[in-house]
Design a protein around this motif. Sequence first.
Motif, PDB file in Angstrom:
ATOM      1  N   UNK A  42     -33.575  26.539   4.412  1.00 17.80           N
ATOM      2  CA  UNK A  42     -33.233  25.257   5.049  1.00 17.80           C
ATOM      3  C   UNK A  42     -33.828  25.185   6.452  1.00 17.80           C
ATOM      4  N   UNK A  43     -33.666  26.259   7.190  1.00 17.28           N
ATOM      5  CA  UNK A  43     -34.198  26.312   8.553  1.00 17.28           C
ATOM      6  C   UNK A  43     -35.722  26.158   8.543  1.00 17.28           C
ATOM      7  N   UNK A  44     -36.359  26.851   7.604  1.00 13.07           N
ATOM      8  CA  UNK A  44     -37.814  26.746   7.491  1.00 13.07           C
ATOM      9  C   UNK A  44     -38.220  25.297   7.229  1.00 13.07           C
ATOM     10  N   UNK A  45     -37.539  24.645   6.302  1.00 14.35           N
ATOM     11  CA  UNK A  45     -37.840  23.246   5.980  1.00 14.35           C
ATOM     12  C   UNK A  45     -37.664  22.375   7.224  1.00 14.35           C
ATOM     13  N   UNK A  46     -36.588  22.591   7.968  1.00 13.43           N
ATOM     14  CA  UNK A  46     -36.328  21.762   9.150  1.00 13.43           C
ATOM     15  C   UNK A  46     -37.402  21.950  10.224  1.00 13.43           C
TER      16      UNK A  46
END
Length: 124
Positions: A42-46
Amino acid sequence: VNRNINFTNVCVKRCGFCAFSRTGVDHEGYFLPLDEILRRADEARSLGATEVCIQAGLPPNMPGSLYESIARSIKERHPDMHIHAFSPEEVMWGAKCSGTTVLDFLLRLKDAGVDSLPGTSAEI
């Protein structure tokens, strides 16, 4: 942009060149729970990532469905995220832990959402 997510450094092998792996009883050994793996995706996507690279050690007593579960969970949450995951050594380990052939295991990984495999640990 991509992000590497190494979900464990616990490994049954003792490769002479590897400074990464630890035994299951080593105090430096870790195994990330699925929630943390997903948090990192999720963090990577954000941050704009379009790919995650999932690799790790070869955990002892690994459930044969672990790699599939990780990939499927990421793909369900981020359908357009490219999953570059599981080295040839991990594929062989996953097949062994699943009691299946390498080909069948690769097909299961593809079905779970793995888009490509790294060449790491192929030792070519």
